[in-house]
Design an enzyme around this catalytic site. Structure first.
Site, PDB file in Angstrom:
ATOM      1  N   LYS A 144      -7.204 -47.992 -21.438  1.00 50.13           N
ATOM      2  CA  LYS A 144      -6.117 -47.433 -20.604  1.00 50.13           C
ATOM      3  C   LYS A 144      -7.471 -46.591 -19.936  1.00 50.13           C
ATOM      4  O   LYS A 144      -7.384 -46.795 -18.519  1.00 50.13           O
ATOM      5  CB  LYS A 144      -4.946 -46.275 -21.343  1.00 50.13           C
ATOM      6  N   CYS A 166     -10.179 -37.253 -34.180  1.00 49.99           N
ATOM      7  CA  CYS A 166     -10.044 -38.632 -34.468  1.00 49.99           C
ATOM      8  C   CYS A 166     -11.126 -39.166 -34.610  1.00 49.99           C
ATOM      9  O   CYS A 166     -11.093 -39.962 -33.086  1.00 49.99           O
ATOM     10  CB  CYS A 166      -8.715 -38.507 -34.425  1.00 49.99           C
ATOM     11  N   HIS A 223      -1.685 -56.974 -29.426  1.00 51.09           N
ATOM     12  CA  HIS A 223      -0.920 -57.066 -29.813  1.00 51.09           C
ATOM     13  C   HIS A 223      -0.694 -58.915 -29.853  1.00 51.09           C
ATOM     14  O   HIS A 223       0.415 -59.169 -30.637  1.00 51.09           O
ATOM     15  CB  HIS A 223       0.551 -56.549 -29.193  1.00 51.09           C
ATOM     16  N   CYS A 266      -2.486 -41.574 -35.044  1.00 48.92           N
ATOM     17  CA  CYS A 266      -2.440 -42.642 -36.043  1.00 48.92           C
ATOM     18  C   CYS A 266      -1.214 -41.642 -36.647  1.00 48.92           C
ATOM     19  O   CYS A 266      -0.595 -42.753 -37.140  1.00 48.92           O
ATOM     20  CB  CYS A 266      -3.463 -41.808 -36.861  1.00 48.92           C
ATOM     21  N   HIS A 323       0.077 -55.326 -24.581  1.00 51.85           N
ATOM     22  CA  HIS A 323      -1.444 -55.807 -24.199  1.00 51.85           C
ATOM     23  C   HIS A 323      -1.734 -57.152 -25.272  1.00 51.85           C
ATOM     24  O   HIS A 323      -0.573 -57.720 -26.134  1.00 51.85           O
ATOM     25  CB  HIS A 323      -2.303 -55.113 -24.239  1.00 51.85           C
ATOM     26  N   LYS A 354     -14.408 -52.619 -26.096  1.00 54.74           N
ATOM     27  CA  LYS A 354     -12.907 -52.172 -26.334  1.00 54.74           C
ATOM     28  C   LYS A 354     -11.721 -52.476 -25.172  1.00 54.74           C
ATOM     29  O   LYS A 354     -12.274 -51.779 -24.405  1.00 54.74           O
ATOM     30  CB  LYS A 354     -13.212 -50.520 -27.110  1.00 54.74           C
ATOM     31  N   HIS A 394      -9.246 -42.881 -32.295  1.00 54.65           N
ATOM     32  CA  HIS A 394      -8.342 -42.061 -31.037  1.00 54.65           C
ATOM     33  C   HIS A 394      -8.672 -40.403 -29.890  1.00 54.65           C
ATOM     34  O   HIS A 394      -9.178 -40.308 -28.987  1.00 54.65           O
ATOM     35  CB  HIS A 394      -7.128 -41.117 -31.214  1.00 54.65           C
ATOM     36  N   CYS A 437      -2.915 -36.131 -36.727  1.00 49.49           N
ATOM     37  CA  CYS A 437      -3.435 -37.323 -34.925  1.00 49.49           C
ATOM     38  C   CYS A 437      -2.643 -37.628 -34.814  1.00 49.49           C
ATOM     39  O   CYS A 437      -1.822 -38.342 -35.243  1.00 49.49           O
ATOM     40  CB  CYS A 437      -4.161 -37.831 -35.610  1.00 49.49           C
TER      41      CYS A 437
END
Ligand code: MSP
Length: 528
Positions: A301, A144, A21, A129, A18, A298, A147, A126
């Site tokens: 998905k 977490c 990255h 992570c 995405h 943010k 996440h 997790c």
């Protein structure tokens, strides 16, 4: 500068790339291209991080093998970087055989040296992570914080790395090298994290995690994500303790390792500790960039706002990635979070690349053809003693002086700040043209003065094309071609007079270097 070695984080391959990255790879490619204008000896490493429980689970859910999942997704990253003109030297995959073999040797050496020991352990894992979390790091609901998922309780006998042994040495290194962590404002955060570090688990039981690299003398254990992943920065160079490769001797330590702020702990604590345990020098700089949000939210998905970099190129019908590269690279000051929005993208690249920079070149060359049949005459050049138009030489000097200013920003990995300086030269040159109105000079038959204005701007454009090249390699090459300027020239060799006297260009050879992004096309939303 004798060499420059730079790396990016290696991306997890459980999905497609995405624009977050992409942001990192663009920043790194821009740094690489800039330093390639200062040294011939450059090595740029990127790649994918392919082992771990998450890949194992995703592959199982899809009914394919982990390797099949990795092959398919690693290819998507390679394709995206190709579309963005990311000019890396190696794309390492942690499933590459040479990488796996060296990681096993590194692990063995750390065991032999007493830096890794076996220990029974119960912890909260997790898989987002790919690491164990401390109870105190969880949210009030026991999730977490990154996440928002409940970590799994894992009881295993694992290998542990003696991180605590290196705590004091790392604190000392960070304090003595204030530019080790870039930007400097993140160093305190790391020093705080160092306060309560513990030894870390570096293997998982094979019964729980099959998709990993086997521990050499203990195949019931697989080497777990971070030791595997972080080592890529040296395995790619053929690190070998007993017989160091030429590549390793040439390039290590890295000049800069570019990563996102979320994985700074791993790179400024775990990674230095592993290197110290191996007796290797630490990288010169760890540059932690900020995160990219979409329309100020943010990217996730669940929000359905994840944007692929190639979707942006397609939605705006871009024939090359320069505008997107420029926009992303200038989206935030060094280390701060940036934002992507379709409207802002359109507005910024149209203003900077089309209206200011592209038009300036186009107008100047067109006037050179109109008034001088495309020819630059000797008497059009200025120097400290001779100028007919006040400010011509000052503008040239200002542009040339910006090379050092831009280099200095790059020395501190201030990519957006450097771009601002480049655009400020474009603005100064536009103002010089408006103030001196070469069309009026021509009307008044002050032809030498008119030629001086045009030639001065064209010399400035040579400098601009060299400086904008790392951000916009295609546009810069196109500009340089029309200026008969050698875009491969080292920055140190650029002078205030790159334009040659004589016929420069014909009407047919003038082309706009960047067309405005079509506003209607932008209505095809990039969000999938
Ligand atoms: N595999 C690990 C890194 C191992 S490096 C030895 C990892 N992978 S990742 O795919 O989750 O992230 C890869 C890089 O992309 C990280 O540097 C991360 O910070 C960056 N980004 C992921 N999402 C991002 C944004 N939304 N914005 C900017 N960068 C982001 O972590």
């Amino acid at each position: 500068m004798d060499k420059f070695y730079l790396t990016t984080a290696i991306d997890y391959v459980n999905g497609a790339p995405h624009i977050g990255h992409a942001y990192e790879k663009i920043l790194t490619d821009i740094i690489a291209r800039h330093f390639s204008q200062r040294t011939d000896n450059m090595y740029f490493l990127t790649g994918t991080d392919e082992h771990g429980i998450k890949i194992q689970k995703t592959a199982a859910a899809k009914g394919i093998t982990p390797k099949e999942l990795c092959d398919a997704n690693a290819q998507k990253f390679k394709d995206a970087w190709k579309a963005l003109d990311i000019n890396y030297n190696r794309f390492i995959r942690t499933t590459d055989e040479d990488h796996k073999k060296i990681v096993q040797k590194i692990f063995k050496k750390l065991v032999e040296n007493g830096d890794i020991y076996k220990h029974s352990y119960q912890g909260l894992y997790c898989s987002g992570c790919e690491c164990f979390l401390n109870e105190k790091d969880l949210t009030e609901d026991g999730l977490c914080p990154d996440h928002l998922k409940k970590p799994e309780v894992v009881s295993e006998e694992n290998y542990f790395f003696k991180l605590t042994k290196y705590k004091d040495a790392i604190i000392k290194h960070i304090k003595e090298n204030p530019d080790f962590i870039v930007p400097a404002f993140r160093a305190n955060e790391v020093l705080n994290q160092l306060e309560d570090i513990q030894d870390i688990s570096v293997s998982r039981a094979k019964s729980n995690v099959q998709w990993g690299i086997d521990v050499l003398d203990d195949p019931e254990q697989s080497i777990y994500v971070w030791i595997d992943a972080l080592s890529n920065y040296i395995t790619a160079l053929g690190y070998d303790d007993e017989n160091p490769s030429e590549m390793f001797k040439t390039y290590w330590p890295a000049d800069v390792q570019v990563i996102g702020k979320d994985i700074l702990k791993f790179h400024s604590i775990y990674w230095p500790a592993i290197l110290l345990a191996l007796g290797l020098p630490l990288p010169k700089h760890i540059y932690a960039h900020g995160w990219i949000t979409i329309d100020e939210s943010k990217m996730s998905k669940s929000l359905g706002n994840v944007i692929s970099p190639t979707a942006v190129l397609e939605a705006f019908n871009l024939e090359h990635p320069d505008a997107f590269r420029y926009y992303m690279a200038t989206s935030a000051p060094c280390g701060k979070d940036g934002n992507y929005s379709d409207d802002d993208f359109k507005e910024k690249v149209n203003a900077h690349l089309a209206n200011s920079m592209g038009n300036l070149l186009n107008r100047t060359l067109s006037m050179l053809v109109k008034y001088f049949d495309g020819e630059v005459k000797e008497e059009f050049f200025v120097n400290a003693e001779a100028e007919r138009i006040k400010g011509s030489y000052a503008l040239l000097k200002q542009a040339l002086g910006k090379i050092k200013v831009v280099e200095n920003h790059f020395n501190h990995f201030e990519i957006a700040e450097a771009a601002q300086e480049i655009i400020s030269i474009v603005d100064a040159a536009n103002k010089y043209v408006t103030d001196n109105a070469p069309w009026t000079l021509a009307k008044e038959e002050k032809m030498t003065e008119c030629g001086e204005v045009l030639t001065t701007v064209l010399n400035v454009m040579c400098i601009i094309s060299a400086l904008i090249y790392p951000y916009c390699p295609n546009i810069a090459a196109n500009m340089a071609k029309q200026l008969s300027f050698d875009i491969t020239k080292k920055l140190d060799d650029i002078t205030e007079c790159e334009i040659k006297a004589g016929k420069l260009i014909t009407k047919e050879e003038i082309h706009p270097v960047f067309l405005r992004v079509d506003s209607e096309l932008a209505d095809k939303s990039t969000k999938k």
